[in-house]
Enzyme design. Structure first.
Site, short mmCIF file in Angstrom:
data_model
loop_
_atom_site.label_atom_id
_atom_site.label_comp_id
_atom_site.label_asym_id
_atom_site.label_seq_id
_atom_site.Cartn_x
_atom_site.Cartn_y
_atom_site.Cartn_z
N HIS A 258 -15.09 3.15 -65.65
CA HIS A 258 -15.21 4.84 -65.29
C HIS A 258 -15.09 5.27 -66.66
O HIS A 258 -14.51 5.04 -67.78
CB HIS A 258 -13.87 5.30 -64.51
CG HIS A 258 -12.66 4.70 -65.24
ND1 HIS A 258 -12.01 5.54 -65.97
CD2 HIS A 258 -11.77 3.76 -64.84
CE1 HIS A 258 -10.80 5.25 -66.44
NE2 HIS A 258 -10.75 4.02 -65.61
N ASP B 247 -14.13 8.62 -67.09
CA ASP B 247 -13.04 9.87 -67.23
C ASP B 247 -11.59 8.98 -67.59
O ASP B 247 -11.35 7.91 -67.84
CB ASP B 247 -12.70 10.37 -65.96
CG ASP B 247 -12.18 9.30 -64.72
OD1 ASP B 247 -12.72 8.41 -64.71
OD2 ASP B 247 -11.62 9.93 -64.20
N ASP C 105 -7.53 3.23 -71.67
CA ASP C 105 -8.14 3.26 -70.03
C ASP C 105 -9.11 4.38 -70.24
O ASP C 105 -8.94 5.41 -69.93
CB ASP C 105 -6.70 3.80 -69.30
CG ASP C 105 -7.25 3.50 -68.00
OD1 ASP C 105 -8.19 3.35 -67.39
OD2 ASP C 105 -6.32 4.07 -66.97
N GLU D 18 -12.10 8.63 -61.94
CA GLU D 18 -11.47 7.49 -61.51
C GLU D 18 -10.13 7.78 -61.41
O GLU D 18 -9.10 7.17 -60.70
CB GLU D 18 -11.58 5.93 -62.13
CG GLU D 18 -11.21 4.76 -61.66
CD GLU D 18 -9.88 4.70 -62.19
OE1 GLU D 18 -9.08 3.62 -61.46
OE2 GLU D 18 -9.03 5.36 -63.03
N GLU D 19 -9.67 8.66 -62.23
CA GLU D 19 -8.33 9.19 -62.51
C GLU D 19 -7.67 10.04 -61.58
O GLU D 19 -6.53 10.59 -61.69
CB GLU D 19 -7.95 9.42 -63.85
CG GLU D 19 -8.28 8.58 -64.95
CD GLU D 19 -7.33 7.13 -64.96
OE1 GLU D 19 -6.22 7.20 -64.20
OE2 GLU D 19 -7.48 6.34 -65.84
N GLU E 47 -11.64 -2.61 -66.97
CA GLU E 47 -10.24 -1.84 -66.80
C GLU E 47 -9.54 -2.74 -67.72
O GLU E 47 -9.66 -4.12 -67.93
CB GLU E 47 -9.42 -1.88 -65.65
CG GLU E 47 -10.18 -1.10 -64.47
CD GLU E 47 -9.53 0.52 -64.52
OE1 GLU E 47 -8.72 0.70 -65.66
OE2 GLU E 47 -9.75 1.21 -63.70
N HIS F 177 -2.44 5.45 -70.05
CA HIS F 177 -1.77 7.02 -69.64
C HIS F 177 -0.69 7.22 -70.62
O HIS F 177 -0.26 8.58 -70.63
CB HIS F 177 -1.29 7.09 -68.22
CG HIS F 177 -2.46 6.67 -67.03
ND1 HIS F 177 -2.21 6.76 -66.01
CD2 HIS F 177 -3.84 6.15 -67.37
CE1 HIS F 177 -3.28 6.61 -65.27
NE2 HIS F 177 -4.25 5.90 -65.98
#
Lengths: 356, 356
Positions: free
Chosen positions: A68, A70, A98, A128-129, A157, A331
């Site tokens: 992903h 984003d 991430d 995705e987030e 990932e 994150h």
């Protein structure tokens, strides 16, 4: 503007520095598209801010490699910076883990692997987030089901460059206690909903969560309250109190089995399911998975977090996670990736896809 | 515009229909002022939206009769309406109980009692329903300490036309549990603050509160959580969880004794006092109180809610609550007062103040 894919570290930094918080992936998707459409060995489809690039070499096997574009919101941690330590280099900044390092590895290999031993579908997707219904991979499955087909999938990932198989499922419920409002000077005329949460919190404190073996991997389960909310004003006995509880369940359970566990645990409360995503069995007993593990020469671990491998699993496509970065830093404000992970993943995927 | 005080029921409805939610008392304060300044037996002071009207007849005894002009927010319950039932009339609407019926009784008597047996200080004040530091009576004590002096005080808060003596104290604390943040997929890397509230909720559920006799009246205590708040996002194990707890304590305890009770109850938690108001002993052993009780021919009960009698108590002025309306309907959307209460209070106060 096409990105320069010759140097993996510079490419990763460049990708990190194109800010692409969920919903704002346009600029990065544009550059990924421009980088890949120059490649004659790839056929491109753009759908929203997702880019799918496929080889069509007539190979017997097709693999999907997905990631992903984003990130979660920036926390004063861009532009990304490269730090040189005695024994390693570390890249620090939003997305380094991430999962823009994974995106960089994918983009470099998509450009360079002109004659892989499998046909490859490279999937770069958005959102995705955020909420599941916005997920770009889910949208691609709805809009272009013919594109998301293959014999095996790798999701880049973060896994610290190890292979992580399958993933836990996740269910979120609201557990509500009800009472009766009253002025707090005369609480005996009401019924305090907050006090009624005590048994639910006791149940959470006392619950013994299991570690479950599925296809040879051990999945650790957990049940946690993530939000608590009650009260109208400081002089009112509240008539409503809500705990939001998240259960991460091993992939041998279905979502409805997980819900039943919570309903038993919170017997007597109102319980509303607000989110549910099935887990994915690791699928490591397939031939394709075995070949991938051999080529990347990796240890295999379970994935605790829910990832989009579950979407592939739901389509009947065995899938694993494999990417640079320590997933426990995803994150985090101090998100950072050792540069070694980038090269490990690049080499692992290149070996596998080249058959060397 | 002066209000017509000749008919108590019409006067009460007129006062209810001048909306005066806390902070918006100007219009009502203006009309009270205009009504009273026409009376040559009264000396007026206006301070913000408080109006103080005093007789100065050289009587040996001075009594204070006080009431607040503001209400809690309107809940689609204005204009006030009068309903006729077989045996009684009931007035429905915001403020009918808390405490515009009391204000109407005060205003009518302030106009009509031109030669009472005591000197009287009539106090109409603002901002009782909001934070303590905004309270108009408190402001008057600061700005005009010479005005708030007397031998006895009556606060016309609703008591169903009975005498309620003294009041419970109230203390509000925030009880906080601390943990460590983590992604909810790997909760074992964190420490869930919500789960740590379980002992606090158990303590609240199990606490046995007392009924305490003070000066011959029984005060019922209570400890209740009124707010609960925790959590950052549904995928984060929270590192902070807070309960807001309100303890209503009998007036034989000081605020610091009440705080000590809570600190014992919530041992091991962080505890911050966010609000504290001392209680008031009923003071029914004074001569003035005995005379008042005799004149109004009332039963005497304890007051559970905190009221501004505690401010008089702190000034050394014995004070009681006495007013129309059932206090348990204060702030309710269906706030309503039997008209009989209005006449009972008018007669009780008139008898006492006329010496008849």
């Amino acid at each position: 503007m096409a990105l320069d894919t010759s140097n993996l570290v510079e490419l990763t930094i460049a990708i990190c520095n194109i800010e692409s918080v969920s919903g704002n992936e346009d600029a990065l998707a544009d550059q990924v598209q421009q980088t890949l459409q120059a490649q004659s060995h790839l056929t491109l489809v753009r759908d929203g801010n997702a880019v799918v690039a496929s080889t069509n070499l007539g190979r017997q096997t097709r693999v999907i490699i997905a990631g992903h574009l984003d990130t979660v919101p920036v926390a004063n941690n861009l532009p990304a910076t490269l730090h040189h330590f005695e024994r390693e280099q570390v890249m620090v900044g939003r997305g380094t883990v991430d999962m823009k390092a994974g995106i960089a590895v994918m983009l470099k290999l998509a450009v360079e692997l002109k004659s892989p031993i499998f046909d490859i579908t490279w999937v770069f997707y958005d959102n995705e987030e955020v909420a599941s219904n916005l997920n770009g991979l889910g949208r691609l499955v709805r809009n272009h089901p013919e594109l998301i087909q293959g014999d095996f999938a790798v999701l880049c990932e973060p896994t610290s460059a190890l292979v992580e198989g399958g993933c836990n499922g996740t269910i979120r419920v609201e557990v509500t206690a009800k009472g009766k409002k009253a002025h707090s000077a005369r609480p005996w005329m009401g019924d305090n909903a907050i006090h009624k949460l005590a048994p639910a919190l006791n149940a959470l404190s006392e619950v013994v969560t299991e570690t479950v073996e599925v296809d040879g991997l051990e999945y650790r389960e957990s049940i946690n309250a993530v939000l608590a909310s009650a009260g109208i004003a400081t002089n009112v006995i509240p008539d409503l109190a809500t705990l939001t509880v998240n259960y991460r369940f091993a992939p041998n359970k279905s979502g409805s089995e997980a819900e039943a566990v919570l309903r038993r645990l919170f017997d007597g409360y109102e319980l509303v399911v607000t989110d549910l995503a099935e887990g994915a069995r690791p699928g490591l007993n397939t031939e394709a998975a075995a070949a991938f593990i051999a080529a990347t020469n990796s240890d295999v671990r379970p994935k605790y977090g829910w990832t989009d491998v579950a979407r592939f699993s739901a389509l009947g496509i065995p899938a694993v996670n494999y990417g640079p970065g320590d997933p426990s830093l995803a994150h985090a404000d101090n998100e950072n990736v050792p540069v070694g992970h980038l090269f490990d993943c690049e080499a692992g995927l290149r070996n596998w896809l080249s058959g060397s």
